[in-house]
Write an enzyme that holds these catalytic residues in place. Sequence first.
Site, PDB file in Angstrom:
ATOM      1  N   THR A  76       0.830  -1.213   0.000  1.00  0.00           N
ATOM      2  CA  THR A  76       0.000   0.000   0.000  1.00  0.00           C
ATOM      3  C   THR A  76       0.863   1.262   0.000  1.00  0.00           C
ATOM      4  O   THR A  76       0.348   2.358   0.156  1.00  0.00           O
ATOM      5  CB  THR A  76      -0.960   0.039   1.217  1.00  0.00           C
ATOM      6  OG1 THR A  76      -0.171   0.174   2.408  1.00  0.00           O
ATOM      7  CG2 THR A  76      -1.816  -1.219   1.302  1.00  0.00           C
ATOM      8  N   GLY A  77       2.170   1.095  -0.160  1.00  0.00           N
ATOM      9  CA  GLY A  77       3.063   2.252  -0.173  1.00  0.00           C
ATOM     10  C   GLY A  77       3.108   2.915  -1.540  1.00  0.00           C
ATOM     11  O   GLY A  77       2.346   2.548  -2.453  1.00  0.00           O
ATOM     12  N   VAL A  78       4.020   3.884  -1.680  1.00  0.00           N
ATOM     13  CA  VAL A  78       4.085   4.684  -2.909  1.00  0.00           C
ATOM     14  C   VAL A  78       4.236   3.780  -4.139  1.00  0.00           C
ATOM     15  O   VAL A  78       3.425   3.829  -5.062  1.00  0.00           O
ATOM     16  CB  VAL A  78       5.271   5.693  -2.838  1.00  0.00           C
ATOM     17  CG1 VAL A  78       5.447   6.434  -4.164  1.00  0.00           C
ATOM     18  CG2 VAL A  78       5.057   6.682  -1.706  1.00  0.00           C
ATOM     19  N   ILE A  79       5.260   2.917  -4.141  1.00  0.00           N
ATOM     20  CA  ILE A  79       5.454   2.081  -5.331  1.00  0.00           C
ATOM     21  C   ILE A  79       4.702   0.752  -5.211  1.00  0.00           C
ATOM     22  O   ILE A  79       4.280   0.180  -6.220  1.00  0.00           O
ATOM     23  CB  ILE A  79       6.960   1.855  -5.639  1.00  0.00           C
ATOM     24  CG1 ILE A  79       7.146   1.493  -7.111  1.00  0.00           C
ATOM     25  CG2 ILE A  79       7.598   0.803  -4.746  1.00  0.00           C
ATOM     26  CD1 ILE A  79       6.625   2.496  -8.104  1.00  0.00           C
ATOM     27  N   GLY A  80       4.488   0.304  -3.977  1.00  0.00           N
ATOM     28  CA  GLY A  80       3.776  -0.962  -3.777  1.00  0.00           C
ATOM     29  C   GLY A  80       2.400  -0.957  -4.419  1.00  0.00           C
ATOM     30  O   GLY A  80       1.931  -1.974  -4.953  1.00  0.00           O
TER      31      GLY A  80
ATOM     32  N   LYS B 105      20.493  -0.218   1.340  1.00  0.00           N
ATOM     33  CA  LYS B 105      20.347  -1.194   0.253  1.00  0.00           C
ATOM     34  C   LYS B 105      21.665  -1.935   0.007  1.00  0.00           C
ATOM     35  O   LYS B 105      21.669  -3.121  -0.313  1.00  0.00           O
ATOM     36  CB  LYS B 105      19.852  -0.511  -1.028  1.00  0.00           C
ATOM     37  CG  LYS B 105      18.397  -0.045  -0.929  1.00  0.00           C
ATOM     38  CD  LYS B 105      17.906   0.609  -2.218  1.00  0.00           C
ATOM     39  CE  LYS B 105      16.491   1.129  -2.043  1.00  0.00           C
ATOM     40  NZ  LYS B 105      15.969   1.836  -3.218  1.00  0.00           N
TER      41      LYS B 105
ATOM     42  N   ARG C 265      22.365  -6.007  -0.012  1.00  0.00           N
ATOM     43  CA  ARG C 265      23.068  -6.755  -1.075  1.00  0.00           C
ATOM     44  C   ARG C 265      24.277  -7.508  -0.504  1.00  0.00           C
ATOM     45  O   ARG C 265      24.575  -8.618  -0.922  1.00  0.00           O
ATOM     46  CB  ARG C 265      23.512  -5.807  -2.197  1.00  0.00           C
ATOM     47  CG  ARG C 265      22.354  -5.326  -3.052  1.00  0.00           C
ATOM     48  CD  ARG C 265      22.881  -4.805  -4.366  1.00  0.00           C
ATOM     49  NE  ARG C 265      21.849  -4.163  -5.172  1.00  0.00           N
ATOM     50  CZ  ARG C 265      22.031  -3.771  -6.425  1.00  0.00           C
ATOM     51  NH1 ARG C 265      23.195  -3.941  -7.018  1.00  0.00           N
ATOM     52  NH2 ARG C 265      21.051  -3.193  -7.099  1.00  0.00           N
TER      53      ARG C 265
HETATM   54  N1  LIG Z   1      13.008   5.629  -8.026  1.00  0.00           N
HETATM   55  C1  LIG Z   1      12.454   6.553  -7.288  1.00  0.00           C
HETATM   56  O1  LIG Z   1      12.291   7.705  -7.717  1.00  0.00           O
HETATM   57  C2  LIG Z   1      11.962   6.188  -5.917  1.00  0.00           C
HETATM   58  C3  LIG Z   1      11.151   7.077  -5.219  1.00  0.00           C
HETATM   59  C4  LIG Z   1      10.654   6.676  -3.985  1.00  0.00           C
HETATM   60  C5  LIG Z   1      10.977   5.412  -3.469  1.00  0.00           C
HETATM   61  N2  LIG Z   1      11.792   4.584  -4.178  1.00  0.00           N
HETATM   62  C6  LIG Z   1      12.144   3.255  -3.649  1.00  0.00           C
HETATM   63  O2  LIG Z   1      10.978   2.446  -3.643  1.00  0.00           O
HETATM   64  C7  LIG Z   1      11.022   1.560  -2.526  1.00  0.00           C
HETATM   65  C8  LIG Z   1       9.721   1.689  -1.743  1.00  0.00           C
HETATM   66  O3  LIG Z   1       9.614   3.017  -1.269  1.00  0.00           O
HETATM   67  P1  LIG Z   1       8.192   3.714  -1.069  1.00  0.00           P
HETATM   68  O4  LIG Z   1       8.449   5.181  -1.022  1.00  0.00           O
HETATM   69  O5  LIG Z   1       7.247   3.152  -2.052  1.00  0.00           O
HETATM   70  O6  LIG Z   1       7.835   3.193   0.381  1.00  0.00           O
HETATM   71  P2  LIG Z   1       6.780   3.807   1.425  1.00  0.00           P
HETATM   72  O7  LIG Z   1       5.564   4.229   0.722  1.00  0.00           O
HETATM   73  O8  LIG Z   1       7.493   4.800   2.293  1.00  0.00           O
HETATM   74  O9  LIG Z   1       6.525   2.543   2.366  1.00  0.00           O
HETATM   75  C9  LIG Z   1       6.125   1.320   1.809  1.00  0.00           C
HETATM   76  C10 LIG Z   1       5.578   0.420   2.877  1.00  0.00           C
HETATM   77  O10 LIG Z   1       6.555  -0.037   3.815  1.00  0.00           O
HETATM   78  C11 LIG Z   1       5.825  -0.649   4.872  1.00  0.00           C
HETATM   79  N3  LIG Z   1       6.367  -0.481   6.214  1.00  0.00           N
HETATM   80  C12 LIG Z   1       6.526  -1.473   7.080  1.00  0.00           C
HETATM   81  N4  LIG Z   1       6.989  -1.047   8.233  1.00  0.00           N
HETATM   82  C13 LIG Z   1       7.126   0.286   8.114  1.00  0.00           C
HETATM   83  C14 LIG Z   1       7.571   1.304   9.003  1.00  0.00           C
HETATM   84  N5  LIG Z   1       7.983   1.042  10.244  1.00  0.00           N
HETATM   85  N6  LIG Z   1       7.553   2.568   8.562  1.00  0.00           N
HETATM   86  C15 LIG Z   1       7.142   2.847   7.304  1.00  0.00           C
HETATM   87  N7  LIG Z   1       6.737   1.914   6.422  1.00  0.00           N
HETATM   88  C16 LIG Z   1       6.733   0.649   6.832  1.00  0.00           C
HETATM   89  C17 LIG Z   1       4.443  -0.011   4.871  1.00  0.00           C
HETATM   90  O11 LIG Z   1       3.539  -1.020   4.482  1.00  0.00           O
HETATM   91  P3  LIG Z   1       2.538  -1.734   5.501  1.00  0.00           P
HETATM   92  O12 LIG Z   1       2.007  -0.728   6.433  1.00  0.00           O
HETATM   93  O13 LIG Z   1       1.551  -2.311   4.565  1.00  0.00           O
HETATM   94  O14 LIG Z   1       3.350  -2.782   6.204  1.00  0.00           O
HETATM   95  C18 LIG Z   1       4.537   1.027   3.772  1.00  0.00           C
HETATM   96  O15 LIG Z   1       3.338   1.211   3.075  1.00  0.00           O
HETATM   97  C19 LIG Z   1      12.258   1.928  -1.717  1.00  0.00           C
HETATM   98  O16 LIG Z   1      13.275   1.013  -1.998  1.00  0.00           O
HETATM   99  C20 LIG Z   1      12.610   3.311  -2.214  1.00  0.00           C
HETATM  100  O17 LIG Z   1      13.994   3.579  -2.133  1.00  0.00           O
HETATM  101  C21 LIG Z   1      12.269   4.932  -5.394  1.00  0.00           C
END
Ligand SMILES: NC(=O)c1ccc[n+]([C@@H]2O[C@H](COP(=O)([O-])OP(=O)(O)OC[C@H]3O[C@@H](n4cnc5c(N)ncnc54)[C@H](OP(=O)(O)O)[C@@H]3O)[C@@H](O)[C@H]2O)c1
Length: 324
Positions: free
Chosen positions: A14-18, A135, A139
């Site tokens: 349910t996160g940004v990319i999820g 990360k 790895r």
């Molecule tokens: N390429 C780009 O431009 C870019 C931009 C942003 C992010 N990314 C990468 O994408 C990946 C995912 O990032 P995101 O921004 O999508 O993630 P996010 O929205 O910050 O978090 C994703 C999920 O992590 C889970 N989570 C579990 N425990 C947590 C905690 N203690 N605090 C916060 N979240 C927790 C939560 O899911 P539940 O509550 O369901 O457990 C949350 O929805 C990362 O590797 C990031 O580096 C890349």
Amino acid sequence: MTTELKSVLVFGATGVIGQYVIRALIEESSRFDRLAIFTSPSTLQKKVEEIQWLREKGVEVIGGDLTNEEHVLRAYAGFDTVISCVGRNMIKAQIDLLRWAEESSPNITRFFPSEYGTDIEYGPQSAFEKPHQGKLQVREFIRTSIRRTEFTYLVTGPYIDLYIGKLSQNPHAGSFDVVEKKATLLGSGDEQVSFTTMKDVGKLLVAALRNPTVSRNRALRVCSFTTTPHEILAEYERQTDSKWSVEYTSLADLKTLENIAWEAGDPMASIFTLRRIWTEGGTLYESNDNQDINMQSSDLDTLADAIGRAVALNGQEGFQSGDV
Ligand SMILES: NC(=O)c1ccc[n+]([C@@H]2O[C@H](COP(=O)([O-])OP(=O)(O)OC[C@H]3O[C@@H](n4cnc5c(N)ncnc54)[C@H](OP(=O)(O)O)[C@@H]3O)[C@@H](O)[C@H]2O)c1
């Protein structure tokens, strides 16, 4: 060696990319025997509609604490693939997720750690970049301690959806304001960057699952397209039928802002660093790995698609891939 990846458990769905990853999996759900998400009790409480929507789409919802071994091992039962989309502050928690899969869940054959971004092993300097450290540790753990469980790093470069948005906290880090029609471009404006749309991150991940042999135990460097800040601006001007006002943050100024942000403990510091890396060319390769997983340019979004969605949102934040 794995031949098929058929039952998939997603963390951080349910996160940004999820959200994009789970939607792409749902679109291809006929290919899978089981699709499930593992989510925290707080998300179950706060994102009731999203969880309900996922259930209606046939996704199993497993609640639990991802730092609790018992919860995670129970969730792993019956799946062959784990896709982690956890956010930056939970990156290192994946070391335990991997250890538990390796040591106690022989049914888990493939693990996708949360990457979906900048290549953290692009060159010698990458090892020292502060945002990469979590990360890199994941790895390193895989290199030294994982023998049985296969892995795939999906390296997508920056999300164009975020890059072409307005950065209100600090426009000097690069910003496109579709309402005010003004932009701050990084570098000279002519440096190329390879981007992926968030929608395509999901598509490319499904393509990696569909090609398990070629995606096994490696980084897949993929992207939607390569462009420059000037080309982004030109596309915005074309689609909004107007001339925008433009400022620049030179690479030297970006580095100064980056250093100030790190010294001040400013949460923007990682954004400055990543955008400096992208502007320096840290997303460019002689060729990418799209073909290896049978993804053609015609399967993926174009710059015009991405700008079209941003113009339609007109500065509003929103989920941009549509329902499935
Ligand atoms: N390429 C780009 O431009 C870019 C931009 C942003 C992010 N990314 C990468 O994408 C990946 C995912 O990032 P995101 O921004 O999508 O993630 P996010 O929205 O910050 O978090 C994703 C999920 O992590 C889970 N989570 C579990 N425990 C947590 C905690 N203690 N605090 C916060 N979240 C927790 C939560 O899911 P539940 O509550 O369901 O457990 C949350 O929805 C990362 O590797 C990031 O580096 C890349």
